[in-house]
Design a protein around this motif. Sequence first.
Motif, PDB file in Angstrom:
ATOM      1  N   TRP A  49       0.837  -1.190   0.000  1.00 56.87           N
ATOM      2  CA  TRP A  49       0.000   0.000   0.000  1.00 56.87           C
ATOM      3  C   TRP A  49       0.879   1.250   0.000  1.00 56.87           C
ATOM      4  O   TRP A  49       0.616   2.201  -0.740  1.00 56.87           O
ATOM      5  N   ALA A  50       1.922   1.254   0.826  1.00 57.47           N
ATOM      6  CA  ALA A  50       2.817   2.411   0.906  1.00 57.47           C
ATOM      7  C   ALA A  50       3.521   2.645  -0.431  1.00 57.47           C
ATOM      8  O   ALA A  50       3.701   3.785  -0.863  1.00 57.47           O
ATOM      9  N   ARG A  51       3.916   1.562  -1.095  1.00 57.69           N
ATOM     10  CA  ARG A  51       4.586   1.693  -2.382  1.00 57.69           C
ATOM     11  C   ARG A  51       3.651   2.285  -3.433  1.00 57.69           C
ATOM     12  O   ARG A  51       4.066   3.108  -4.247  1.00 57.69           O
ATOM     13  N   ASN A  53       1.077   4.224  -2.813  1.00 60.92           N
ATOM     14  CA  ASN A  53       0.591   5.535  -2.383  1.00 60.92           C
ATOM     15  C   ASN A  53       1.738   6.441  -1.938  1.00 60.92           C
ATOM     16  O   ASN A  53       1.586   7.239  -1.004  1.00 60.92           O
ATOM     17  N   ALA A  54       2.866   6.343  -2.598  1.00 56.92           N
ATOM     18  CA  ALA A  54       4.051   7.125  -2.233  1.00 56.92           C
ATOM     19  C   ALA A  54       3.803   8.631  -2.292  1.00 56.92           C
ATOM     20  O   ALA A  54       4.241   9.352  -1.387  1.00 56.92           O
ATOM     21  N   LEU A  56       1.087  10.346  -1.717  1.00 59.68           N
ATOM     22  CA  LEU A  56       0.291  10.704  -0.547  1.00 59.68           C
ATOM     23  C   LEU A  56       1.153  10.702   0.707  1.00 59.68           C
ATOM     24  O   LEU A  56       1.105  11.640   1.515  1.00 59.68           O
ATOM     25  N   LEU A  57       1.979   9.683   0.863  1.00 58.65           N
ATOM     26  CA  LEU A  57       2.859   9.609   2.020  1.00 58.65           C
ATOM     27  C   LEU A  57       3.892  10.724   2.014  1.00 58.65           C
ATOM     28  O   LEU A  57       4.242  11.259   3.074  1.00 58.65           O
ATOM     29  N   SER A  58       4.363  11.109   0.836  1.00 57.29           N
ATOM     30  CA  SER A  58       5.316  12.214   0.747  1.00 57.29           C
ATOM     31  C   SER A  58       4.662  13.517   1.188  1.00 57.29           C
ATOM     32  O   SER A  58       5.278  14.329   1.896  1.00 57.29           O
ATOM     33  N   ILE A  60       2.164  13.836   3.277  1.00 50.77           N
ATOM     34  CA  ILE A  60       1.997  13.768   4.728  1.00 50.77           C
ATOM     35  C   ILE A  60       3.322  14.041   5.424  1.00 50.77           C
ATOM     36  O   ILE A  60       3.371  14.742   6.445  1.00 50.77           O
ATOM     37  N   ALA A  61       4.414  13.525   4.865  1.00 50.35           N
ATOM     38  CA  ALA A  61       5.733  13.743   5.461  1.00 50.35           C
ATOM     39  C   ALA A  61       6.109  15.216   5.420  1.00 50.35           C
ATOM     40  O   ALA A  61       6.629  15.762   6.407  1.00 50.35           O
ATOM     41  N   TRP A  75      10.929  10.332  13.117  1.00 47.70           N
ATOM     42  CA  TRP A  75      10.321   9.270  12.323  1.00 47.70           C
ATOM     43  C   TRP A  75      11.116   8.997  11.048  1.00 47.70           C
ATOM     44  O   TRP A  75      11.213   7.863  10.590  1.00 47.70           O
ATOM     45  N   GLY A  79      12.617   5.469   9.959  1.00 47.79           N
ATOM     46  CA  GLY A  79      12.374   4.915   8.627  1.00 47.79           C
ATOM     47  C   GLY A  79      13.664   4.577   7.912  1.00 47.79           C
ATOM     48  O   GLY A  79      13.772   3.541   7.251  1.00 47.79           O
TER      49      GLY A  79
END
Length: 94
Positions: A49-51, A53-54, A56-58, A60-61, A75, A79
């Motif tokens: 999922w993280a791969r 949705n990269a 979106l995660l970026s 958020i970061a 964090w 990571g």
Amino acid sequence: MNPELVELALRKQRLQIRCSEQRDALIHHAQAFAPVLHSVDRIGDGLRWARHNAPLLSGIAVFALVVRPRAAIRWARRGWLGWQLLRRVRNLIP
């Protein structure tokens, strides 16, 4: 019927029964690993999922870095260490 063929048929049947018993025993013993394997599957699903949705995660970061920089850096360090550990484990496995 030829006695050798009868003996071979009986031997085949005994082997099939023994294989079935061994398969049942293996399934029974493997049930102890089911919770661990389920957890590994969930982790794999999360990584997939993280791969996918990269971006979106970026986002958020970046948001976390602006709002709480210390927590974001902490964090990010975790990571990074996790990623390094994963690389080393992959290199150990042939």
